[in-house]
Write a protein that holds these residues in place. Sequence first.
Motif, PDB file in Angstrom:
ATOM      1  N   MET A   1       0.790  -1.155  -0.143  1.00 50.58           N
ATOM      2  CA  MET A   1       0.109  -0.098   0.115  1.00 50.58           C
ATOM      3  C   MET A   1       0.947   1.360   0.026  1.00 50.58           C
ATOM      4  O   MET A   1       0.498   2.470   0.294  1.00 50.58           O
ATOM      5  CB  MET A   1      -0.931   0.010   1.155  1.00 50.58           C
ATOM      6  CG  MET A   1      -2.009  -1.255   1.103  1.00 50.58           C
ATOM      7  SD  MET A   1      -2.766  -1.231  -0.383  1.00 50.58           S
ATOM      8  CE  MET A   1      -3.717   0.369  -0.212  1.00 50.58           C
ATOM      9  N   ILE A   2       2.102   1.299  -0.290  1.00 47.31           N
ATOM     10  CA  ILE A   2       2.949   2.379  -0.227  1.00 47.31           C
ATOM     11  C   ILE A   2       3.216   2.720  -1.846  1.00 47.31           C
ATOM     12  O   ILE A   2       3.899   2.193  -2.356  1.00 47.31           O
ATOM     13  CB  ILE A   2       4.298   2.006   0.480  1.00 47.31           C
ATOM     14  CG1 ILE A   2       4.156   1.550   1.969  1.00 47.31           C
ATOM     15  CG2 ILE A   2       5.216   3.415   0.512  1.00 47.31           C
ATOM     16  CD1 ILE A   2       5.421   1.197   2.570  1.00 47.31           C
ATOM     17  N   PRO A   3       2.489   3.775  -2.045  1.00 47.70           N
ATOM     18  CA  PRO A   3       2.567   4.154  -3.753  1.00 47.70           C
ATOM     19  C   PRO A   3       3.449   5.300  -3.758  1.00 47.70           C
ATOM     20  O   PRO A   3       4.065   5.728  -2.810  1.00 47.70           O
ATOM     21  CB  PRO A   3       1.122   4.614  -3.827  1.00 47.70           C
ATOM     22  CG  PRO A   3       0.557   4.931  -2.459  1.00 47.70           C
ATOM     23  CD  PRO A   3       1.306   4.525  -1.469  1.00 47.70           C
ATOM     24  N   THR A   4       3.676   5.751  -4.996  1.00 49.50           N
ATOM     25  CA  THR A   4       4.503   6.995  -5.146  1.00 49.50           C
ATOM     26  C   THR A   4       3.536   7.990  -4.909  1.00 49.50           C
ATOM     27  O   THR A   4       2.442   8.148  -4.794  1.00 49.50           O
ATOM     28  CB  THR A   4       4.828   7.013  -6.676  1.00 49.50           C
ATOM     29  OG1 THR A   4       3.569   6.944  -7.612  1.00 49.50           O
ATOM     30  CG2 THR A   4       5.717   5.890  -7.114  1.00 49.50           C
ATOM     31  N   ARG A   5       4.401   9.231  -4.534  1.00 46.59           N
ATOM     32  CA  ARG A   5       3.843  10.336  -4.133  1.00 46.59           C
ATOM     33  C   ARG A   5       3.593  11.302  -5.250  1.00 46.59           C
ATOM     34  O   ARG A   5       4.066  11.157  -6.318  1.00 46.59           O
ATOM     35  CB  ARG A   5       4.569  11.194  -3.050  1.00 46.59           C
ATOM     36  CG  ARG A   5       4.700  10.220  -1.819  1.00 46.59           C
ATOM     37  CD  ARG A   5       5.744  10.778  -0.847  1.00 46.59           C
ATOM     38  NE  ARG A   5       5.431  12.109  -0.410  1.00 46.59           N
ATOM     39  CZ  ARG A   5       6.436  12.801   0.445  1.00 46.59           C
ATOM     40  NH1 ARG A   5       7.627  12.499   0.532  1.00 46.59           N
ATOM     41  NH2 ARG A   5       6.153  14.305   0.783  1.00 46.59           N
ATOM     42  N   PRO A   6       2.647  12.298  -5.286  1.00 53.15           N
ATOM     43  CA  PRO A   6       2.209  13.160  -6.472  1.00 53.15           C
ATOM     44  C   PRO A   6       3.060  13.933  -6.875  1.00 53.15           C
ATOM     45  O   PRO A   6       3.242  14.202  -8.293  1.00 53.15           O
ATOM     46  CB  PRO A   6       1.022  13.850  -5.903  1.00 53.15           C
ATOM     47  CG  PRO A   6       0.450  13.033  -4.652  1.00 53.15           C
ATOM     48  CD  PRO A   6       1.606  12.466  -4.062  1.00 53.15           C
ATOM     49  N   SER A   7       4.106  14.292  -6.165  1.00 50.83           N
ATOM     50  CA  SER A   7       5.188  15.256  -6.760  1.00 50.83           C
ATOM     51  C   SER A   7       6.518  14.600  -6.996  1.00 50.83           C
ATOM     52  O   SER A   7       7.344  15.434  -7.383  1.00 50.83           O
ATOM     53  CB  SER A   7       5.426  16.390  -5.554  1.00 50.83           C
ATOM     54  OG  SER A   7       6.021  15.690  -4.499  1.00 50.83           O
ATOM     55  N   GLU A   8       6.535  13.356  -7.098  1.00 47.77           N
ATOM     56  CA  GLU A   8       7.888  12.664  -7.528  1.00 47.77           C
ATOM     57  C   GLU A   8       8.334  13.069  -8.947  1.00 47.77           C
ATOM     58  O   GLU A   8       9.681  12.923  -9.120  1.00 47.77           O
ATOM     59  CB  GLU A   8       7.751  11.326  -7.098  1.00 47.77           C
ATOM     60  CG  GLU A   8       7.761  10.896  -5.587  1.00 47.77           C
ATOM     61  CD  GLU A   8       7.675   9.436  -5.510  1.00 47.77           C
ATOM     62  OE1 GLU A   8       7.599   8.650  -6.491  1.00 47.77           O
ATOM     63  OE2 GLU A   8       8.087   9.003  -4.292  1.00 47.77           O
ATOM     64  N   ASP A   9       7.208  13.408  -9.816  1.00 49.80           N
ATOM     65  CA  ASP A   9       7.718  13.668 -11.114  1.00 49.80           C
ATOM     66  C   ASP A   9       8.049  15.152 -11.297  1.00 49.80           C
ATOM     67  O   ASP A   9       8.343  15.539 -12.541  1.00 49.80           O
ATOM     68  CB  ASP A   9       6.600  12.987 -12.018  1.00 49.80           C
ATOM     69  CG  ASP A   9       5.279  13.637 -11.932  1.00 49.80           C
ATOM     70  OD1 ASP A   9       5.081  14.342 -10.940  1.00 49.80           O
ATOM     71  OD2 ASP A   9       4.689  14.067 -12.898  1.00 49.80           O
ATOM     72  N   LEU A  10       8.137  16.005 -10.415  1.00 57.51           N
ATOM     73  CA  LEU A  10       8.369  17.334 -10.524  1.00 57.51           C
ATOM     74  C   LEU A  10       9.620  17.837 -10.320  1.00 57.51           C
ATOM     75  O   LEU A  10      10.384  17.311  -9.563  1.00 57.51           O
ATOM     76  CB  LEU A  10       7.503  18.353  -9.698  1.00 57.51           C
ATOM     77  CG  LEU A  10       5.915  18.082  -9.594  1.00 57.51           C
ATOM     78  CD1 LEU A  10       5.381  18.549  -8.497  1.00 57.51           C
ATOM     79  CD2 LEU A  10       5.171  18.710 -11.236  1.00 57.51           C
ATOM     80  N   GLU A  11      10.138  18.491 -11.027  1.00 58.58           N
ATOM     81  CA  GLU A  11      11.473  19.184 -11.171  1.00 58.58           C
ATOM     82  C   GLU A  11      11.900  20.179  -9.818  1.00 58.58           C
ATOM     83  O   GLU A  11      12.727  20.300  -9.301  1.00 58.58           O
ATOM     84  CB  GLU A  11      12.236  19.790 -12.380  1.00 58.58           C
ATOM     85  CG  GLU A  11      12.114  18.705 -13.573  1.00 58.58           C
ATOM     86  CD  GLU A  11      12.540  19.405 -14.783  1.00 58.58           C
ATOM     87  OE1 GLU A  11      13.142  20.752 -14.602  1.00 58.58           O
ATOM     88  OE2 GLU A  11      12.648  18.799 -15.784  1.00 58.58           O
ATOM     89  N   LYS A  12      10.759  20.927  -9.388  1.00 60.09           N
ATOM     90  CA  LYS A  12      10.616  21.777  -8.460  1.00 60.09           C
ATOM     91  C   LYS A  12       9.376  21.648  -7.922  1.00 60.09           C
ATOM     92  O   LYS A  12       8.297  21.480  -8.581  1.00 60.09           O
ATOM     93  CB  LYS A  12      11.160  23.293  -8.847  1.00 60.09           C
ATOM     94  CG  LYS A  12      10.534  23.738  -9.943  1.00 60.09           C
ATOM     95  CD  LYS A  12      10.778  25.084 -10.588  1.00 60.09           C
ATOM     96  CE  LYS A  12      10.197  25.755 -11.568  1.00 60.09           C
ATOM     97  NZ  LYS A  12      10.388  27.108 -11.789  1.00 60.09           N
ATOM     98  N   ARG A  13       9.309  22.455  -6.634  1.00 63.13           N
ATOM     99  CA  ARG A  13       7.875  22.596  -5.998  1.00 63.13           C
ATOM    100  C   ARG A  13       7.979  23.816  -4.989  1.00 63.13           C
ATOM    101  O   ARG A  13       9.087  24.383  -4.622  1.00 63.13           O
ATOM    102  CB  ARG A  13       7.515  21.182  -5.181  1.00 63.13           C
ATOM    103  CG  ARG A  13       8.566  20.936  -4.186  1.00 63.13           C
ATOM    104  CD  ARG A  13       8.201  19.579  -3.712  1.00 63.13           C
ATOM    105  NE  ARG A  13       8.985  19.049  -2.484  1.00 63.13           N
ATOM    106  CZ  ARG A  13       9.020  18.011  -1.927  1.00 63.13           C
ATOM    107  NH1 ARG A  13       8.142  16.924  -2.314  1.00 63.13           N
ATOM    108  NH2 ARG A  13       9.603  17.844  -0.661  1.00 63.13           N
TER     109      ARG A  13
END
Length: 465
Positions: A232-244
């Motif tokens: 149940m440990i999925p990827t997080r929404p911002s992992e594909d972002l270069e900056k936040r």
Amino acid sequence: MTSLSVEILAADAAEPITSAGNAQLGIAVLAGIAVIVLLITKFKLHAFLALTIGSLALGAFAGAPLADTIKSFTTGLGATVAGVGVLIALGAILGKLLADSGGADQIVDTILARASGRAMPWAMVLIASVIGLPLFFEVGIVLLIPVVLLVAKRGNYSLMRIGIPALAGLSVMHGLIPPHPGPLVAIDAVGANLGVTLALGLVVAVPTVIIAGPVFSRYAARWVDIPAPEKMIPTRPSEDLEKRPGFGVTVATILLPVVLMLVKALVDIVVDDPDNGLQKVTDVIGSPLIALLAAVIVALFTLGRAAGFTKDRLSSTVEKSLAPIAGILLIVGAGGGFKQTLIDIGVGQMILDFSENWSIPALLLAWLIAVAIRLATGSATVATISAAGLVAPLAEGMSTSHTALLVLAIGAGSLFFSHVNDAGFWLVKEYFGMSVGQTIKTWSVMETIISVVGIVFVLLLSLVL
């Protein structure tokens, strides 16, 4: 008071569409609610359809003409959507921008980097409460639970010690604090002041979330000691972002509408002069519509552009945020129709008579009604909407603060003992990999604590204010 509020109050004060006695009205109310409960629980019908059919059944059982029942339902639906529909939409946009830009992850990572050991449950409460302000409960769970699982796994913490505080933070925000749909509808139904309700809601929410979160999690961790489920440990929404976006600007953006509404409430109390220039300005910028709209416009730049979103991606994000709330808007609107049908068949006077004869305090009565509907339907929103419609007449003659407390009493009751007929129950069960029994011993008990502690603090405030 806004023109909308005047229109709604005028509609609420309309002559009953039937002259049925209290006994028949009582049976009609029970039968109408029973129809809704049966359709939702037994036949798994969508709450919008269940509330629509239940409203027609309510009118029929009360002996009201069908045409009048339909008119009451559509009037209530229209007034409710007009009152809260835009606010729900703006809240959804703000929440989507927060999630997709990585702003939510930035808040999480910053707080977790500075918390460890005994401070971790308190950090989870803080994260959930801040993120839970603009997000719907289900969205908040989907966003936060991956973080809960990661923290529990990496820090070797008990899953319940970390998870219960996060769930408590989200649940309290959902039930007590506008701009969530339930509190907004209740505020609309009873004619409460949004700023005062928000301020008192925060006063009630802080001790409630502490007791139901970090304090209760100690016992929950002993009762149910399970590891974080790997699958149940999925990827997080911002992992594909270069900056936040940065931590400070993200928190400031989220809190902007809250601050604007609280400033309005404070100026209304201190200045208390409709002709005063300052109060005129704060009445505009502190109105829910302007406050949320301002936050969304600011978020487009502080969250969206800061994450490197193009104009097309910003437009796509806004568009995607609106589709999931169609069902919520319909449920809220149908709930408003059910509320107006209740009022127009004369249930308001019946409730007033009942409360006088039984000498039950209005706040406790509101809580009990919300508890009963919550246990029956499993929906906090349906419980809030229905209870608000039933007890709305009790708000007449109440002070501003007590009307706000009436909303909070309803909200607290709507969270009581989540069990197998609540979608949230199954969401928590599956994410945490628990059995039904384990979920009841942790999640269900936590919800009950929130409800009971919430009404206790509401009643204590009613003695002081």
